[in-house]
Design an enzyme around this catalytic site. Structure first.
Site, PDB file in Angstrom:
ATOM      1  N   GLU A 178      53.895 -11.128  23.998  1.00 36.18           N
ATOM      2  CA  GLU A 178      54.296 -10.434  22.717  1.00 36.18           C
ATOM      3  C   GLU A 178      55.420 -10.955  22.349  1.00 36.18           C
ATOM      4  O   GLU A 178      56.328 -10.220  21.781  1.00 36.18           O
ATOM      5  CB  GLU A 178      53.901  -8.906  22.678  1.00 36.18           C
ATOM      6  N   ASP A 212      44.386  -2.577  26.351  1.00 32.57           N
ATOM      7  CA  ASP A 212      45.647  -1.938  25.925  1.00 32.57           C
ATOM      8  C   ASP A 212      45.414  -0.300  25.815  1.00 32.57           C
ATOM      9  O   ASP A 212      45.581   0.025  24.546  1.00 32.57           O
ATOM     10  CB  ASP A 212      46.082  -2.504  24.588  1.00 32.57           C
ATOM     11  N   GLU A 244      49.817   6.652  21.991  1.00 34.89           N
ATOM     12  CA  GLU A 244      49.595   5.575  20.729  1.00 34.89           C
ATOM     13  C   GLU A 244      48.382   5.535  20.305  1.00 34.89           C
ATOM     14  O   GLU A 244      48.109   5.576  19.223  1.00 34.89           O
ATOM     15  CB  GLU A 244      50.112   4.134  21.576  1.00 34.89           C
TER      16      GLU A 244
HETATM   17  O1  GCW Z   1      50.314  -1.118  23.641  1.00 35.56           O
HETATM   18  C1  GCW Z   1      51.253  -1.984  23.195  1.00 35.56           C
HETATM   19  C2  GCW Z   1      52.019  -1.475  22.148  1.00 35.56           C
HETATM   20  C3  GCW Z   1      53.440  -2.307  21.967  1.00 35.56           C
HETATM   21  C4  GCW Z   1      53.880  -2.265  23.533  1.00 35.56           C
HETATM   22  C5  GCW Z   1      53.141  -3.179  24.238  1.00 35.56           C
HETATM   23  C6  GCW Z   1      53.396  -3.188  25.939  1.00 35.56           C
HETATM   24  C7  GCW Z   1      56.064  -1.903  24.414  1.00 35.56           C
HETATM   25  O2  GCW Z   1      51.328  -1.633  21.026  1.00 35.56           O
HETATM   26  O3  GCW Z   1      54.274  -1.609  21.245  1.00 35.56           O
HETATM   27  O4  GCW Z   1      55.140  -2.776  23.552  1.00 35.56           O
HETATM   28  O5  GCW Z   1      51.652  -2.571  24.275  1.00 35.56           O
HETATM   29  O6  GCW Z   1      52.959  -2.556  26.583  1.00 35.56           O
HETATM   30  O7  GCW Z   1      54.262  -3.925  26.169  1.00 35.56           O
END
Ligand code: GCW
Length: 645
Positions: A267, A346, A374
């Site tokens: 990312e 995720d 989240e």
């Molecule tokens: O779950 C996702 C999130 C990001 C996060 C990423 C990660 C810290 O949306 O905000 O970044 O994973 O775990 O690196």
């Protein structure tokens, strides 16, 4: 030492009352050193409050015996004396908190010696806290409990008492490590490694009395950004020397520093790929720098293409971590720990266990959970996550990982976690990291007893009714059958069925007029099922054997497909969404029965009530959007004729 008890903050699971049983008795602490000093200070403070005596004959004796092992302890009661024997000073501290948990029960009938040792060697929380308020992500990335307890608007908080109180809560749940800053390490935060190291040292000083080591997220490109080098190539001698030197300085300031956490090539974060190197090259370089001091690097496996073309059906984000890391198994140094999210995507409310965890038997692993909600209601919804974690931990070799890590749900909110009932998730994380076999309902009882000081049966029943099944309720009114996402892009709260469908993020459900789900089979799909060992490889591949709750994670099926439950997929969607929203409303009813009673503090009552109103609203929104979407796509009416907008 003074016990950190900030007055303007909710006491969570350590209210003064939790110490009454100990404080009203006579206790002897037969051990020396800093952590024993913490136990002694705790005992003295409880005694001062509840009138116990300092002289014998003693009701409680805490002492050391190396036979119990690191972090371990034994507890027993005989002839009117309760004994706690710590394997080391940390074990003494955990044994002390065991007595706190038992309350009066610690001083009742005789007890045969019970031996306790943590299953996980490192029980760790990762904070996604920023120093600067990030323009999009704010002070705490994915934080739903206000600001950071460490930093405010670019500066360290001048008073860190609250950090000490946090350490105390964590120690009482068994946690022994905290990474204090976001894994997305922006420019300001990168400097915690060098010229802002003093801030890390100050936080470490608050957490140390409770046996918690501090870890730091670092930016892989630090040699360039902070060291002025022209490269961050992990095989470059200058780069290696820079990390060695920098790490030495970290340990000079913080001798018990835990180590680094790294999100690389993920990312937008920099990593070894830029230099044609592998993730093992990157992780091992940092591991070497840390090794002389006993530190570890947690290297995250969350690596995938976030710029995928949605038209491309062959790329599968779920495959990415395994594709990148499985070939590297056996090549990581001993103090390089691969940190793997529990599922392949995720932190969705339902995912299969990541095949990386099952595959990498020659690598030290940390399994990563998300306590911050989240994708599970953002601490506006009641969602007790221990039942999910306990399923994950019971799967194959998951509980054999040496480390369990979770993203913290704590902020500067008065209740720590926004939703007061979300405190139970933080507590349960620590307890399950200590003993993955614990029953989530029993852990909830512990939390209830401590937090509400052994309340009557009626409050206990209410909280169980609201919380035991709350994860499954959440699952029912959100994305169906393991397909995931369907949340609003960006902030990830509330429904948006097609929100991610035509984006580069690799998170699709492929619903059309005939059916829904992601074909991840070897036969006709992305081949992801082939990343699992047997029997899972065949179980997930098979339409007949795949568990219902994961069906759409692994298969694209017609709406008329009949589940093991006997229901069709489309009818299941309608039924679970009506049921889930109804359950949310019932949850609120349970709570409302406590109004105008003295069962809970009025402020806490009001805070939970306000969140429940939002949960009920949001659950109805989910129900209506999901049902309407699938009714419009499929044209299949609800067999029970309920109203679908
Ligand atoms: O779950 C996702 C999130 C990001 C996060 C990423 C990660 C810290 O949306 O905000 O970044 O994973 O775990 O690196």
């Amino acid at each position: 030492m003074t016990i950190p008890e900030p007055t303007d903050v909710h006491a969570a699971w350590l209210p003064p009352e939790a110490f009454r049983a100990i404080g009203s008795r006579r206790t002897l602490v037969q051990a020396e050193g800093p952590l024993a000093g913490t136990v002694r200070a705790e005992v003295e403070q409880a005694r001062a409050r509840y009138g116990g005596a300092a002289e014998g004959p003693y009701d409680l004796v805490l002492s050391l015996d190396a036979a119990e092992g690191a972090d371990g302890y034994a507890i027993a009661r005989r002839d009117g004396v309760t004994t706690v024997t710590g394997g080391d000073p940390a074990g003494l501290l955990y044994g002390f908190f065991h007595v706190v948990r038992l309350g009066e029960a610690a001083f009742g009938a005789d007890r045969e010696p019970e031996h306790h040792r943590p299953a996980m060697r490192r029980r760790m929380l990762d904070h996604w806290d920023n120093i600067d308020v990030h323009p999009v992500m704010g002070q705490v990335e994915r934080g739903y409990a206000g600001g950071s307890i460490f930093w405010s608007d670019g500066a360290p908080r001048p008073d860190l008492t609250r950090v000490g109180a946090y350490g105390r809560l964590l120690a009482a749940s068994g946690v022994n490590a905290v990474a204090i800053n976001n894994v997305n390490v922006h420019a300001t935060e990168a400097r915690l490694l060098t010229d802002r190291l003093g801030e890390v040292a100050a936080i470490a000083a608050e957490l140390r009395p409770y046996g918690i080591r501090v870890h730091l997220s670092v930016n892989f490109a630090s040699p360039i950004a902070l060291g002025g080098l022209s490269t961050a190539d992990p095989l470059d001698e200058g780069v290696r020397a820079w990390w060695a030197r920098t790490t030495e300085q970290v340990y000079a300031a913080i001798p018990d520093f835990g180590g680094y956490v790294v999100k690389a090539d993920s990312e937008g974060q920099p990593g070894p790929f830029a230099y044609g190197r592998t993730h093992a090259d990157g992780a091992n370089m940092l591991a070497e720098a840390l090794a002389p001091f006993g530190g570890v690097v947690h290297w995250r496996a969350f690596v995938y293409n976030h710029r995928q073309d949605w038209r491309d059906r062959s790329t599968d984000r779920a495959r990415a971590a395994y594709d990148h890391f499985a070939p590297l198994d056996g090549t990581f140094l001993d103090n390089a720990i691969l940190q793997v999210k529990h599922g392949p995507m995720d932190f969705q409310p339902r995912e299969p266990v990541s095949p990386v965890i099952l595959a990498m038997r020659g690598t030290r692993l940390a399994v990563e959970l998300q306590v911050t909600q989240e994708y599970t209601g953002q601490q506006r919804h009641v969602c007790y996550l221990a039942p999910m974690w306990s399923e994950i931990l019971a799967f194959e070799n998951v509980a054999e990982a040496g480390d369990l890590v979770a993203v913290s749900n704590v902020g500067d909110d008065r209740y720590w976690t926004g939703h007061p009932l979300a405190q139970a998730n933080l507590y349960a994380f620590g307890r399950l990291a200590w003993d993955p076999g614990l029953d989530p309902a029993a852990v909830l009882d512990e939390w209830i007893d401590l937090t509400f000081a052994w309340p009557g049966e009626s409050l206990r029943r209410t909280l169980h009714a609201m919380m035991d099944g709350s994860w499954r309720t959440y699952e029912r009114y959100t994305a169906p059958l393991g397909v995931g996402f369907m949340v609003r892009p960006g902030h990830h709260y509330g429904p948006d069925v097609d929100g991610y469908e035509y984006t580069p993020w690799g998170t699709y459900h492929f619903a059309d007029r005939d059916g829904v789900g992601v074909d991840r089979t070897r036969a006709t799909g992305t081949g992801f099922t082939g990343q699992y060992p047997q029997p899972w490889s065949d179980v997930y591949e098979s339409l007949e054997r795949c568990p219902d709750e994961l069906l759409l994670f692994f298969h694209h099926v017609p709406y008329g497909h009949v589940l093991h439950s006997g229901s069709t997929v489309i009818q299941h969607i309608y039924d679970t969404h009506f049921a889930g929203a109804e359950e949310a409303a019932e949850t609120r009813l349970h709570w409302e029965k406590l109004a105008d009673t003295d069962a809970v503090d009025p402020d806490l009552y009001a805070r939970v009530k306000e969140r429940l109103d939002e949960q009920v609203r949001c659950a109805e929104e989910w129900r209506d959007q999901i049902n309407a979407y699938f009714f419009r796509k499929s044209g299949v009416p609800d067999a029970r004729g309920r109203h679908i907008p």
